[in-house]
Design a protein around this motif. Structure first.
Motif, PDB file in Angstrom:
ATOM      1  N   GLN A  33       0.826  -1.202   0.000  1.00 46.79           N
ATOM      2  CA  GLN A  33       0.000   0.000   0.000  1.00 46.79           C
ATOM      3  C   GLN A  33       0.863   1.255   0.000  1.00 46.79           C
ATOM      4  O   GLN A  33       0.510   2.256  -0.620  1.00 46.79           O
ATOM      5  N   LEU A  34       2.001   1.200   0.693  1.00 43.59           N
ATOM      6  CA  LEU A  34       2.858   2.376   0.831  1.00 43.59           C
ATOM      7  C   LEU A  34       3.774   2.609  -0.367  1.00 43.59           C
ATOM      8  O   LEU A  34       4.134   3.749  -0.656  1.00 43.59           O
ATOM      9  N   LEU A  35       4.164   1.537  -1.038  1.00 40.44           N
ATOM     10  CA  LEU A  35       5.107   1.668  -2.153  1.00 40.44           C
ATOM     11  C   LEU A  35       4.377   1.595  -3.491  1.00 40.44           C
ATOM     12  O   LEU A  35       3.665   0.639  -3.772  1.00 40.44           O
ATOM     13  N   HIS A  36       4.561   2.602  -4.290  1.00 36.47           N
ATOM     14  CA  HIS A  36       3.946   2.707  -5.616  1.00 36.47           C
ATOM     15  C   HIS A  36       4.325   1.483  -6.462  1.00 36.47           C
ATOM     16  O   HIS A  36       5.433   0.948  -6.325  1.00 36.47           O
ATOM     17  N   PRO A  37       3.440   1.028  -7.363  1.00 34.75           N
ATOM     18  CA  PRO A  37       3.775  -0.115  -8.222  1.00 34.75           C
ATOM     19  C   PRO A  37       5.083   0.074  -9.004  1.00 34.75           C
ATOM     20  O   PRO A  37       5.769  -0.902  -9.306  1.00 34.75           O
ATOM     21  N   ASP A  38       5.446   1.308  -9.326  1.00 34.10           N
ATOM     22  CA  ASP A  38       6.683   1.592 -10.068  1.00 34.10           C
ATOM     23  C   ASP A  38       7.818   2.052  -9.151  1.00 34.10           C
ATOM     24  O   ASP A  38       8.782   2.692  -9.609  1.00 34.10           O
ATOM     25  N   PHE A  39       7.727   1.741  -7.855  1.00 27.17           N
ATOM     26  CA  PHE A  39       8.737   2.160  -6.879  1.00 27.17           C
ATOM     27  C   PHE A  39      10.134   1.710  -7.292  1.00 27.17           C
ATOM     28  O   PHE A  39      10.340   0.616  -7.811  1.00 27.17           O
ATOM     29  N   HIS A  40      11.096   2.571  -7.007  1.00 30.65           N
ATOM     30  CA  HIS A  40      12.510   2.295  -7.266  1.00 30.65           C
ATOM     31  C   HIS A  40      13.310   2.993  -6.173  1.00 30.65           C
ATOM     32  O   HIS A  40      12.935   4.074  -5.708  1.00 30.65           O
ATOM     33  N   GLU A  41      14.410   2.386  -5.749  1.00 27.81           N
ATOM     34  CA  GLU A  41      15.254   2.986  -4.722  1.00 27.81           C
ATOM     35  C   GLU A  41      16.709   2.892  -5.124  1.00 27.81           C
ATOM     36  O   GLU A  41      17.137   1.903  -5.711  1.00 27.81           O
ATOM     37  N   VAL A  42      17.456   3.936  -4.778  1.00 30.03           N
ATOM     38  CA  VAL A  42      18.906   3.908  -4.823  1.00 30.03           C
ATOM     39  C   VAL A  42      19.345   4.057  -3.374  1.00 30.03           C
ATOM     40  O   VAL A  42      19.125   5.097  -2.746  1.00 30.03           O
ATOM     41  N   GLY A  43      19.913   3.000  -2.821  1.00 27.89           N
ATOM     42  CA  GLY A  43      20.323   2.993  -1.426  1.00 27.89           C
ATOM     43  C   GLY A  43      21.589   3.798  -1.188  1.00 27.89           C
ATOM     44  O   GLY A  43      22.276   4.208  -2.133  1.00 27.89           O
ATOM     45  N   ARG A  44      21.916   3.983   0.087  1.00 30.60           N
ATOM     46  CA  ARG A  44      23.115   4.757   0.438  1.00 30.60           C
ATOM     47  C   ARG A  44      24.372   4.072  -0.072  1.00 30.60           C
ATOM     48  O   ARG A  44      25.413   4.693  -0.229  1.00 30.60           O
ATOM     49  N   SER A  45      24.279   2.769  -0.358  1.00 24.86           N
ATOM     50  CA  SER A  45      25.405   2.007  -0.907  1.00 24.86           C
ATOM     51  C   SER A  45      25.614   2.292  -2.395  1.00 24.86           C
ATOM     52  O   SER A  45      26.631   1.914  -2.956  1.00 24.86           O
ATOM     53  N   ASP A  50      14.386  -2.741  -6.600  1.00 23.48           N
ATOM     54  CA  ASP A  50      13.022  -2.626  -7.096  1.00 23.48           C
ATOM     55  C   ASP A  50      12.029  -2.849  -5.953  1.00 23.48           C
ATOM     56  O   ASP A  50      12.414  -3.189  -4.832  1.00 23.48           O
ATOM     57  N   ARG A  51      10.790  -2.634  -6.250  1.00 19.20           N
ATOM     58  CA  ARG A  51       9.712  -2.722  -5.251  1.00 19.20           C
ATOM     59  C   ARG A  51       9.663  -4.091  -4.580  1.00 19.20           C
ATOM     60  O   ARG A  51       9.562  -4.193  -3.363  1.00 19.20           O
ATOM     61  N   GLU A  52       9.716  -5.155  -5.368  1.00 22.43           N
ATOM     62  CA  GLU A  52       9.589  -6.507  -4.817  1.00 22.43           C
ATOM     63  C   GLU A  52      10.727  -6.820  -3.844  1.00 22.43           C
ATOM     64  O   GLU A  52      10.508  -7.418  -2.799  1.00 22.43           O
ATOM     65  N   THR A  53      11.933  -6.392  -4.187  1.00 22.76           N
ATOM     66  CA  THR A  53      13.088  -6.631  -3.313  1.00 22.76           C
ATOM     67  C   THR A  53      12.911  -5.894  -1.989  1.00 22.76           C
ATOM     68  O   THR A  53      13.143  -6.464  -0.911  1.00 22.76           O
ATOM     69  N   ILE A  54      12.487  -4.642  -2.041  1.00 25.76           N
ATOM     70  CA  ILE A  54      12.307  -3.857  -0.816  1.00 25.76           C
ATOM     71  C   ILE A  54      11.181  -4.431   0.030  1.00 25.76           C
ATOM     72  O   ILE A  54      11.309  -4.537   1.253  1.00 25.76           O
ATOM     73  N   ILE A  55      10.075  -4.823  -0.583  1.00 22.64           N
ATOM     74  CA  ILE A  55       8.972  -5.414   0.183  1.00 22.64           C
ATOM     75  C   ILE A  55       9.437  -6.694   0.876  1.00 22.64           C
ATOM     76  O   ILE A  55       9.177  -6.880   2.070  1.00 22.64           O
ATOM     77  N   ARG A  56      10.147  -7.535   0.159  1.00 26.77           N
ATOM     78  CA  ARG A  56      10.648  -8.784   0.782  1.00 26.77           C
ATOM     79  C   ARG A  56      11.568  -8.468   1.949  1.00 26.77           C
ATOM     80  O   ARG A  56      11.467  -9.054   3.020  1.00 26.77           O
ATOM     81  N   TYR A 118       9.750   6.935  -5.330  1.00 28.52           N
ATOM     82  CA  TYR A 118      11.206   6.861  -5.450  1.00 28.52           C
ATOM     83  C   TYR A 118      11.827   7.231  -4.118  1.00 28.52           C
ATOM     84  O   TYR A 118      11.311   8.082  -3.394  1.00 28.52           O
ATOM     85  N   HIS A 119      12.940   6.579  -3.796  1.00 26.43           N
ATOM     86  CA  HIS A 119      13.677   6.903  -2.569  1.00 26.43           C
ATOM     87  C   HIS A 119      15.161   6.823  -2.852  1.00 26.43           C
ATOM     88  O   HIS A 119      15.613   5.945  -3.583  1.00 26.43           O
ATOM     89  N   GLN A 120      15.914   7.761  -2.255  1.00 28.78           N
ATOM     90  CA  GLN A 120      17.369   7.725  -2.387  1.00 28.78           C
ATOM     91  C   GLN A 120      18.004   8.090  -1.060  1.00 28.78           C
ATOM     92  O   GLN A 120      17.560   9.006  -0.365  1.00 28.78           O
ATOM     93  N   GLY A 121      19.049   7.341  -0.721  1.00 23.16           N
ATOM     94  CA  GLY A 121      19.869   7.645   0.446  1.00 23.16           C
ATOM     95  C   GLY A 121      21.287   7.933  -0.012  1.00 23.16           C
ATOM     96  O   GLY A 121      21.839   7.198  -0.835  1.00 23.16           O
TER      97      GLY A 121
END
Length: 128
Positions: A33-45, A50-56, A118-121
């Motif tokens: 519910q919180l993450l958009h279907p097209d969610f993408h993240e670039v971590g601090r690393s 992708d969304r599925e990886t973050i949800i898991r 989208y999220h970036q650290g």
């Protein structure tokens, strides 16, 4: 800051902190519910997720770090889009703060409510 911006900041800050899930395990259903279907993240690393990886990962039964976020700011981009920025660190058992990070999240208002698109650290150049 206008009352409307203050309300938006309060709403998005609460949703963002929910993703840190202090004391409460986020279910895969809630994360969906919180993450958009097209969610993408670039971590601090610098790694991309992708969304599925973050949800898991977030729904997994691991012990999440104790995230200490502060200095939240909001930049409304459109009636249904806003950029949330803040800084965070992880609190160690001895109380020390490590992994100081500058963070930004793009939130979109959808039929399901506000969702992170989208999220970036980015590692912070200075600690606090």
């Amino acid at each position: 800051m206008s009352d409307l911006e203050r309300s938006l900041l309060d709403t998005l800050r609460a949703l963002e902190v929910e993703l840190h899930h202090p004391g409460v395990r986020c279910s895969a259903e809630r994360l969906s519910q919180l993450l958009h279907p097209d969610f993408h993240e670039v971590g601090r690393s610098g790694r991309q997720y992708d969304r599925e990886t973050i949800i898991r990962w977030l729904a997994d039964d691991h012990e999440p770090p104790k995230v200490v976020p502060d200095e939240f700011r909001i930049a409304p981009l459109a009636p249904d889009a806003a950029l949330l920025t803040y800084r965070s660190a992880h609190r160690q058992e001895d109380g020390a703060l490590v992994h100081h990070t500058l963070r930004s999240s793009l939130w979109l208002k959808t039929a399901q409510g506000w969702q992170m698109r989208y999220h970036q650290g980015t590692p912070a150049a200075q600690v606090w």
